[in-house]
Design a protein around this motif. Sequence first.
Motif, PDB file in Angstrom:
ATOM      1  N   ARG A   1      54.058  76.556  47.828  1.00 43.68           N
ATOM      2  CA  ARG A   1      54.819  77.813  47.759  1.00 43.68           C
ATOM      3  C   ARG A   1      55.930  77.683  46.737  1.00 43.68           C
ATOM      4  O   ARG A   1      56.379  76.579  46.396  1.00 43.68           O
ATOM      5  CB  ARG A   1      55.347  78.197  49.133  1.00 43.68           C
ATOM      6  CG  ARG A   1      56.104  77.152  49.957  1.00 43.68           C
ATOM      7  CD  ARG A   1      57.334  76.670  49.364  1.00 43.68           C
ATOM      8  NE  ARG A   1      58.311  76.150  50.302  1.00 43.68           N
ATOM      9  CZ  ARG A   1      59.566  75.876  49.941  1.00 43.68           C
ATOM     10  NH1 ARG A   1      59.947  76.001  48.690  1.00 43.68           N
ATOM     11  NH2 ARG A   1      60.422  75.406  50.817  1.00 43.68           N
TER      12      ARG A   1
ATOM     13  N   ALA B   1      59.759  79.517  46.289  1.00 41.76           N
ATOM     14  CA  ALA B   1      60.662  80.305  47.142  1.00 41.76           C
ATOM     15  C   ALA B   1      61.992  80.587  46.439  1.00 41.76           C
ATOM     16  O   ALA B   1      63.032  80.047  46.818  1.00 41.76           O
ATOM     17  CB  ALA B   1      60.893  79.546  48.454  1.00 41.76           C
ATOM     18  N   PRO B   2      61.975  81.437  45.419  1.00 38.43           N
ATOM     19  CA  PRO B   2      63.221  81.680  44.680  1.00 38.43           C
ATOM     20  C   PRO B   2      64.215  82.552  45.454  1.00 38.43           C
ATOM     21  O   PRO B   2      63.824  83.358  46.285  1.00 38.43           O
ATOM     22  CB  PRO B   2      62.727  82.435  43.438  1.00 38.43           C
ATOM     23  CG  PRO B   2      61.497  83.146  43.884  1.00 38.43           C
ATOM     24  CD  PRO B   2      60.847  82.237  44.902  1.00 38.43           C
ATOM     25  N   THR B   3      65.485  82.342  45.144  1.00 41.32           N
ATOM     26  CA  THR B   3      66.559  83.201  45.658  1.00 41.32           C
ATOM     27  C   THR B   3      66.930  84.164  44.533  1.00 41.32           C
ATOM     28  O   THR B   3      67.500  83.735  43.527  1.00 41.32           O
ATOM     29  CB  THR B   3      67.784  82.334  46.031  1.00 41.32           C
ATOM     30  OG1 THR B   3      67.381  81.406  47.030  1.00 41.32           O
ATOM     31  CG2 THR B   3      68.931  83.183  46.552  1.00 41.32           C
TER      32      THR B   3
ATOM     33  N   GLU C   1      63.543  84.538  48.821  1.00 43.35           N
ATOM     34  CA  GLU C   1      64.599  84.114  49.741  1.00 43.35           C
ATOM     35  C   GLU C   1      65.842  84.988  49.535  1.00 43.35           C
ATOM     36  O   GLU C   1      66.860  84.541  48.997  1.00 43.35           O
ATOM     37  CB  GLU C   1      64.883  82.618  49.558  1.00 43.35           C
ATOM     38  CG  GLU C   1      63.621  81.798  49.850  1.00 43.35           C
ATOM     39  CD  GLU C   1      63.875  80.422  50.429  1.00 43.35           C
ATOM     40  OE1 GLU C   1      64.813  79.751  49.974  1.00 43.35           O
ATOM     41  OE2 GLU C   1      63.101  80.025  51.332  1.00 43.35           O
TER      42      GLU C   1
ATOM     43  N   TYR D   1      70.169  79.310  55.453  1.00 43.98           N
ATOM     44  CA  TYR D   1      69.040  78.866  54.641  1.00 43.98           C
ATOM     45  C   TYR D   1      68.191  77.815  55.362  1.00 43.98           C
ATOM     46  O   TYR D   1      66.962  77.901  55.398  1.00 43.98           O
ATOM     47  CB  TYR D   1      69.580  78.303  53.306  1.00 43.98           C
ATOM     48  CG  TYR D   1      68.653  77.338  52.641  1.00 43.98           C
ATOM     49  CD1 TYR D   1      67.479  77.785  52.037  1.00 43.98           C
ATOM     50  CD2 TYR D   1      68.910  75.971  52.632  1.00 43.98           C
ATOM     51  CE1 TYR D   1      66.596  76.897  51.443  1.00 43.98           C
ATOM     52  CE2 TYR D   1      68.042  75.086  52.041  1.00 43.98           C
ATOM     53  CZ  TYR D   1      66.879  75.548  51.456  1.00 43.98           C
ATOM     54  OH  TYR D   1      66.016  74.661  50.886  1.00 43.98           O
TER      55      TYR D   1
ATOM     56  N   VAL E   1      64.225  78.635  56.056  1.00 38.98           N
ATOM     57  CA  VAL E   1      63.249  77.950  55.210  1.00 38.98           C
ATOM     58  C   VAL E   1      62.216  77.184  56.051  1.00 38.98           C
ATOM     59  O   VAL E   1      61.015  77.230  55.781  1.00 38.98           O
ATOM     60  CB  VAL E   1      64.011  77.063  54.197  1.00 38.98           C
ATOM     61  CG1 VAL E   1      64.167  75.650  54.669  1.00 38.98           C
ATOM     62  CG2 VAL E   1      63.369  77.074  52.856  1.00 38.98           C
TER      63      VAL E   1
ATOM     64  N   ARG F   1      60.397  71.523  45.054  1.00 36.05           N
ATOM     65  CA  ARG F   1      61.647  72.236  44.753  1.00 36.05           C
ATOM     66  C   ARG F   1      62.615  71.276  44.076  1.00 36.05           C
ATOM     67  O   ARG F   1      62.386  70.061  44.027  1.00 36.05           O
ATOM     68  CB  ARG F   1      62.239  72.803  46.034  1.00 36.05           C
ATOM     69  CG  ARG F   1      62.502  71.731  47.058  1.00 36.05           C
ATOM     70  CD  ARG F   1      62.879  72.323  48.398  1.00 36.05           C
ATOM     71  NE  ARG F   1      63.158  71.262  49.360  1.00 36.05           N
ATOM     72  CZ  ARG F   1      63.320  71.468  50.650  1.00 36.05           C
ATOM     73  NH1 ARG F   1      63.233  72.684  51.154  1.00 36.05           N
ATOM     74  NH2 ARG F   1      63.574  70.456  51.456  1.00 36.05           N
TER      75      ARG F   1
ATOM     76  N   ILE G   1      68.049  69.953  46.312  1.00 35.63           N
ATOM     77  CA  ILE G   1      67.829  70.251  47.735  1.00 35.63           C
ATOM     78  C   ILE G   1      67.314  69.023  48.489  1.00 35.63           C
ATOM     79  O   ILE G   1      67.128  69.059  49.698  1.00 35.63           O
ATOM     80  CB  ILE G   1      66.857  71.452  47.904  1.00 35.63           C
ATOM     81  CG1 ILE G   1      67.317  72.618  47.037  1.00 35.63           C
ATOM     82  CG2 ILE G   1      66.768  71.909  49.347  1.00 35.63           C
ATOM     83  CD1 ILE G   1      66.456  73.866  47.165  1.00 35.63           C
TER      84      ILE G   1
END
Length: 306
Positions: free
Chosen positions: A9, A11-13, A45, A187, A191, A205, A209
Amino acid sequence: MSAAPAVGRFAPTPSGRLHLGNLLCALLAYLSARSEGGRFLLRIEDLDVPRCPRALAGQAVDDLAWLGFRWDEPPLCQSERTDIYRQHFERLESMGLVYPCFCTRAQLHAALAPNLGDREPVYGGACAHLTAEQIAERSKLRRPAMRLRVPDMDVAFTDGHYGPFCENLARDCGDFIIRRSDGLFGYQLAVVIDDALCGVTQVVRGRDILASTPRQIFLLKTLGYPVPEYAHIPLLTDSRGRRLAKRDRDLDLSALSRRFSPEEILGLLASSAGLLPEWRPVTLESLIKDFDWAKVKQADIRLPEI
Ligand code: GLU
């Protein structure tokens, strides 16, 4: 990564237009999943709705499609999943793991040791043992954030790109926020719930993180979900070695898409990451066959002057 069918996946903010750093992550997540014949999901996100307007979320989806990314299910938006997060939050509450924290930003800051450097601040636990009366009294003054109480426990895992990593939850992370004082879920909670419910088996990612991962593994295990594999990736810097940020408008897609084709942008990313010997136009699909994590650099990646 594992032999089971992969589910990857991105999962951008969407608090700004996607920039090359985000796209490097999308690229490696996509290639990692597809090179194993796996599925690929897109998750927006946008939990922090005031910072992530709808238009930017839509723009992120359009930008990725323009570059040639395809996903196997409609994109998921975190802003539409509050009920699911609430149910999980209540489960954690019923396990006695959640407590209210009334500390202000200023109090948290004052309690920090100086010279933390790059390390994340660890919560000192000022609200960890409040009595019911104290909680009632303080609740009249302000709405608390909610923290998850973590045990004094080492959580170790092997990162698919950086190798073994271990943190002690109490010493290195501290009790962490799973619902903010403005009521938005955190978050870390969102997540792991989304990854678990979507059957994600590989999380790719940025290495910024990496230090959140033991917390997420703890949350997954506490909620009874399987733990995916993780591969963190180097950060991208501009040609002067400065980390990319949302303010670097010239390296976001609004500027880049006026100057370069999708194939040129993908070639720039692939060559910078170590997947191509030189910068040339490529399609996303053409990179799948020869993708190999061993080729991907570990040190942060400096972009050429463009
Ligand atoms: N939304 C996060 C970001 O844009 C990534 C979260 C994740 O991949 O777990 O930095």
